[in-house]
Design an enzyme around this catalytic site. Sequence first.
Site, short mmCIF file in Angstrom:
data_model
loop_
_atom_site.label_atom_id
_atom_site.label_comp_id
_atom_site.label_asym_id
_atom_site.label_seq_id
_atom_site.Cartn_x
_atom_site.Cartn_y
_atom_site.Cartn_z
N HIS A 124 -0.17 1.73 -5.90
CA HIS A 124 0.23 3.02 -6.85
C HIS A 124 1.56 3.58 -6.49
O HIS A 124 2.25 2.79 -5.52
CB HIS A 124 -0.87 3.96 -6.88
CG HIS A 124 -1.27 4.23 -5.55
ND1 HIS A 124 -0.52 4.84 -4.47
CD2 HIS A 124 -2.62 4.07 -4.75
CE1 HIS A 124 -1.16 4.94 -3.29
NE2 HIS A 124 -2.34 4.35 -3.55
N ASP A 172 0.94 -1.17 0.09
CA ASP A 172 0.09 -0.04 -0.09
C ASP A 172 0.93 1.01 0.20
O ASP A 172 1.61 1.36 0.93
CB ASP A 172 -1.02 0.05 1.28
CG ASP A 172 -2.16 0.96 1.18
OD1 ASP A 172 -2.12 1.47 0.02
OD2 ASP A 172 -2.62 1.14 2.01
N ASP A 173 0.81 2.06 -0.78
CA ASP A 173 1.60 3.23 -1.28
C ASP A 173 3.01 2.97 -1.29
O ASP A 173 3.84 3.93 -1.05
CB ASP A 173 1.39 4.18 -0.03
CG ASP A 173 0.17 4.89 0.11
OD1 ASP A 173 -0.95 4.35 -0.55
OD2 ASP A 173 -0.12 5.91 0.73
N LYS A 231 -6.12 -5.03 3.86
CA LYS A 231 -6.94 -4.02 3.54
C LYS A 231 -7.99 -4.51 2.19
O LYS A 231 -7.65 -5.14 1.39
CB LYS A 231 -5.91 -2.93 3.01
CG LYS A 231 -6.70 -1.55 2.13
CD LYS A 231 -5.60 -0.85 1.90
CE LYS A 231 -6.40 0.54 1.17
NZ LYS A 231 -5.25 1.61 1.03
N HIS A 264 -10.95 -1.49 1.35
CA HIS A 264 -11.16 -0.07 0.92
C HIS A 264 -12.09 -0.06 -0.34
O HIS A 264 -11.89 0.88 -1.32
CB HIS A 264 -9.81 0.52 0.95
CG HIS A 264 -10.01 2.26 0.86
ND1 HIS A 264 -8.78 2.96 0.69
CD2 HIS A 264 -10.94 2.90 1.33
CE1 HIS A 264 -9.29 4.00 0.76
NE2 HIS A 264 -10.58 3.98 1.41
N CYS A 293 -5.80 4.38 -4.02
CA CYS A 293 -6.09 3.19 -3.51
C CYS A 293 -7.18 2.56 -3.86
O CYS A 293 -7.36 1.77 -4.85
CB CYS A 293 -6.31 3.11 -1.94
SG CYS A 293 -5.04 3.79 -1.22
N LYS A 306 1.87 9.59 -5.80
CA LYS A 306 0.49 9.18 -5.25
C LYS A 306 -0.42 10.35 -5.69
O LYS A 306 0.06 11.36 -5.51
CB LYS A 306 0.44 8.99 -3.91
CG LYS A 306 -0.88 8.56 -3.44
CD LYS A 306 -0.91 8.21 -1.98
CE LYS A 306 -2.27 8.03 -1.29
NZ LYS A 306 -2.25 7.55 0.09
#
Length: 595
Positions: free
Chosen positions: A356, A48-49, A147, A149, A88, A380
């Site tokens: 991403h 994530d990120d 996650k 989302h 996300c 991002k």
Amino acid sequence: MARSLVSFLLLCFRRSLVAPLIFGLLLQPPLTQLSMARKPNIVLLMADDLGIGDIGCYGNDTIRTPNIDRLAKEGVKLTQHIAAAPLCTPSRAAFLTGRYALRSGMDAVSNYRVIFWNGGSGGLPPNETTFAKILQQQGYRTGLIGKWHQGVNCESRNDHCHHPLNHGFDYFYGMPFTLIGDCQPTETPEMDRAFRRKLWLSTQMIGLVTLTAALGRLTGLISASWKMLACLAGFSLLFFMSWFSSYGFVRYWNCIMMRNHEVTEQPMVTDRTTSLILRESISFIERNKNKPFLLFLSFLHSHTPLLTTEKFLGKSSHGLYGDNVEEMDWMVGEVLDAIDKEGLKNTTLVYFASDHGGWLERQEGERQLGGWNGIYRGGKAMGGWEGGIRVPGIFRWPGVLPAGTVIDEPTSLMDIYPTVVHLTGGVLPQDRVIDGRDLMPLLQGTVEHSEHEFLFHYCGIHLHAVRWHQKDSGAIWKAHYMTPIFRPLGAGACYDRGFCPCFGEGVTHHDPPLLFDLSRDPSEAKALSADTEPLFDTVIKRIGRAIEEHRRTLTPVPEQLSLYNILWKPWLQPCCGTFPFCWCDKEGDNKLADL
């Protein structure tokens, strides 16, 4: 005579065994076919990120990622792996469905570009078919750990229309939302920070007006009735309560953990989240080792507030962010060890990526809490620049995919959808456009080029850039129609806002578009023009026709991220008690549930 007859029969019996044995050995398939004879297990690992420049095998020589690097050494590394969106929610929607997010309504018209509340009504529509749903129909056991989302409810607190179990997953343990600074009591609140400041300022202004009017009435300076002052005071209180009931309890509303349909922690106990997610992932592998399974391990690393256990704190040379990435790499190693321990290495396709690019603007004072995107411009939330959408992409499948291979062809996170569907014997939906392409021919080296000729780079519903892979020349053209305005001037991100916008005063429109050849200028450092590039007009016209063709494939769908859908609705809020008394911790004595 009898002895001769027995000898003859034995000879015939041996020949009858030997001949088929020899024949069978001659027809025995090579290792690749043997590995694919059984439906493969699928393990998808998504950070994530995470920036593409944060991993050793992509050029980082200071953050230690030996397990991710081992995956690349034992498999195939993609150097031009592209997320379908720079945030996300839309990126993961595209990943799960193999379709650009705006086809399912999961890209935003406004500046609210992700799911904002567990108690919102937007989310991945029930009529979308995820790869998990197809694999489930093929007899796979499907699990999502970590996650989500992608939303939870539509009309009532327990309808769970957007929930993972309604999208093809047999088992879910994790966050229906995403990590934010509000989840960690010691961190500065992160969610909608600027808007919350405005609400608090407005509350103070209304309160000041009310107090001034009351004092004026008492001193005789203002001839206002007590009834009017009471109404004003009541309005002040209602205004404060209306926003504080949501934003004042973000940790309770959004920072929760669920097992299947049950809320297990509200709010989540962040000190043990990492160990629980790892434990659940390994347990899922162990429980399903005798049947084909899909495990989607969707890490909470490396999103702020960067939950990191004491074992890894202060161990890296890049502060808390580096510690967090190194812990995630350790978790990857633990999952790979679990696969090896169960004897599943040669029958398991493992994939690693990020949703991403790294978040450049995420800083607290002098602390950099976001990732690094290497040589690539932007990060991002930036729909066009490479730093926001170019991500790591690694596949490993011993005996099937050639080890130590590097592929520099345009590929997409959306490609996972058709790849795993075809591998598992499924059939792609025929009633909708699938934008992803099966990667197996490219990964195995049976074709030279990616099937993608054009890739469209959206920021919300706004088309910011288009990539054209001109296969006959090897050029990879990229035209930018809109780019964010970096602040301060000369900086490489939108440090004044915290996020770069997709439209309005925060972007520049380009006519003619900015053009780059990524095969010669991957950093997008110097835009080409008609004066410097003889093919400029030809390329722009060809990309323009591709945009027209692409737009003809788009159909109107409900906006899942509309202002109404992203608003917090108390009647949709997941709650482990009687609303609004929502708090619980069911993990202390809990044992893992069996599927």
